[in-house]
Design an enzyme around this catalytic site. Structure first.
Site, PDB file in Angstrom:
ATOM      1  CG  HIS A  72      -2.122  -0.882   1.039  1.00 27.58           C
ATOM      2  ND1 HIS A  72      -3.367  -0.406   0.724  1.00 27.58           N
ATOM      3  CD2 HIS A  72      -2.219  -2.229   1.070  1.00 27.58           C
ATOM      4  CE1 HIS A  72      -4.211  -1.417   0.588  1.00 27.58           C
ATOM      5  NE2 HIS A  72      -3.536  -2.540   0.801  1.00 27.58           N
ATOM      6  CE1 TYR A 201      -5.281   4.161   8.181  1.00 26.87           C
ATOM      7  CE2 TYR A 201      -5.773   4.100  10.533  1.00 26.87           C
ATOM      8  CZ  TYR A 201      -5.059   3.631   9.450  1.00 26.87           C
ATOM      9  OH  TYR A 201      -4.117   2.643   9.627  1.00 26.87           O
ATOM     10  N   PRO A 293      -4.606   0.945  18.717  1.00 23.97           N
ATOM     11  CG  PRO A 293      -6.631  -0.041  18.095  1.00 23.97           C
ATOM     12  CD  PRO A 293      -5.937   0.585  19.261  1.00 23.97           C
ATOM     13  CE  LYS A 297       4.441   3.644  13.340  1.00 20.23           C
ATOM     14  NZ  LYS A 297       4.335   3.047  11.979  1.00 20.23           N
ATOM     15  CE1 TYR A 385      -1.343   4.273   8.828  1.00 17.96           C
ATOM     16  CE2 TYR A 385       0.036   3.090   7.257  1.00 17.96           C
ATOM     17  CZ  TYR A 385      -1.161   3.220   7.951  1.00 17.96           C
ATOM     18  OH  TYR A 385      -2.162   2.306   7.766  1.00 17.96           O
TER      19      TYR A 385
END
Ligand code: DHB
Length: 391
Positions: A72, A201, A293, A297, A385
């Site tokens: 991704h 998200y 969550p 990580k 990220y």
């Protein structure tokens, strides 16, 4: 039983360390309370930093993460009903791989079996002894109730967030840091096609939602819920209505629905134990720290601990110098606190507590606008990220 490194806990962290030690010729044993099947069925996050993928591939675990994992190169931050795509490749020249944590476990367990690693399931550790000496020991009983004692040089607590090992450390000279959240995640697995190419998200007036994936035909989704929520109170219709409400917008974005075959309420907190070691006992992964969550990580941080500790152990066994072992806690904690900050930040920016102060809810939207409207802001999120370089 006599060995060099005794590892309590056979989840991804314990098995990854055991595997790397095995590759370096350092004898070790792994003792795990659950059975292989139940760990394989424990659904956790699915995002691996490129560095976590490299650890699996470079150490010869298996190429399945490359053949089955899905690369991704971004995420979609959705708020005020609008999509805001972030392109990690363009922003920071990095990608992540979507590969479920239970698959990581399956691959590591298979690699340990293939290489003749000593991994014992359904074995309960009952006692740790002599942690402050050069010969730490522990006792465990197997499924047949036979008792064993392990004598080693180094003991590893890799036994997860409710760590038995961590609770054996005396109260003096240590500190716990904790944040609790007034919400949990309701997680589902569904037989449906992908709703969008990248993970979404979403911050919405109804609360957070995450639209993730597992394959072309199975999807993983979550929505913010009350920690006391009961999955039996949630029919498929009710779940889809709730998820859709959280991604609704003027673009009429619509989730692709299907049969729901797994429902779980996931509670979480932010937690750090300092230091991450006591005498000859070293804590790795969730045993030493847990993150909420959002941003996935947890496993990545556990693997970063494993890398630091493996290098310290390798140095200790090849040169008898324990300087890196002494430095383990401080070295690992630097990254732990970066990940704590990132996970707390993503969580607070994307969730809306039920009794949210209207100012705070609007402030979070202001923060999302700040991040998404600036290349620097997007890069800050993208860098965290996809994962800061390993120490
Ligand atoms: C998943 C979980 C996460 O917490 C996250 O941030 C991304 C993906 C998942 O389970 O797919």
């Amino acid at each position: 039983i006599k060995t060099k490194v005794g590892i309590v806990g056979g989840g991804p962290a314990g098995l990854m360390l055991s595997h790397m030690l095995g590759q370096a010729g350092i004898e070790n044993i792994v003792v795990e309370a659950r059975d292989h099947q139940s760990i394989s069925n424990t659904h956790r996050a699915g995002i691996l930093e490129a560095q976590a993928v490299s650890m699996l591939v470079d150490s010869g675990v298996d190429g399945r993460v490359l053949s089955e994992g899905d690369v991704h190169s971004g995420i979609d931050l959705r708020f005020n009903g609008e999509s805001h795509p972030l392109d990690f490749t363009d922003l920071v020249d990095a990608t992540v791989t979507l590969y479920a944590q239970n698959e990581v476990f399956i691959d590591l367990a298979a690699a340990r079996a293939r290489d003749g690693g000593d991994v014992r399931y359904l074995c309960e550790v009952t006692e740790l002894m002599d942690l402050e000496t050069d010969t730490p020991k522990f006792r465990f009983t197997n499924a047949e109730d036979e008792a064993f004692e392990v004598h080693c040089d180094i003991l590893i607590g890799a036994d997860g967030s409710r760590s038995f090992c961590r609770r054996q450390i005396p109260d003096t000279n240590r500190q716990d840091f904790t944040v609790t959240y007034p919400f949990a995640w309701f997680g589902i697995l569904t037989e449906a096609p992908k709703s969008a190419p990248e993970l979404i998200y979403a911050n919405s007036p109804h609360g957070f939602a995450l639209i993730s994936q597992r394959s072309e035909t199975v999807q993983r989704m979550y929505f913010q819920c009350h920690p006391g929520e009961n999955v039996h109170d949630w029919s498929e219709d009710r779940i889809w209505t709730e998820l859709q409400a959280r991604v609704d917008g003027p673009d009429n974005f619509t989730l692709k629905t299907g049969k729901i075959f797994d429902k779980t309420v996931l509670k979480f907190r932010s937690f750090v134990r300092e230091p991450l070691s006591h005498g000859r006992l070293f804590l790795i992964g969730d045993a030493g720290h847990t993150v909420p969550p959002t941003g996935a990580k947890g496993l990545n941080l556990a693997f970063a601990d494993v890398k630091v500790l493996f290098e310290a152990l390798d140095s200790y066994y090849s040169t008898s110098n324990d300087a890196l072992l002494h430095a383990y806690s401080d070295t690992a904690l630097k990254r732990v606190w970066k990940a704590q900050n990132f996970s707390y930040w993503m969580t607070s920016m994307l969730h809306t507590p039920v009794d949210a102060d209207p100012f705070m809810a609007k402030r979070a939207l202001g923060e999302l606008e700040t991040v998404t409207s600036s290349r620097y802001g997007q890069q800050y999120l993208a860098e965290s990220y996809t994962g800061w370089p390993h120490a």
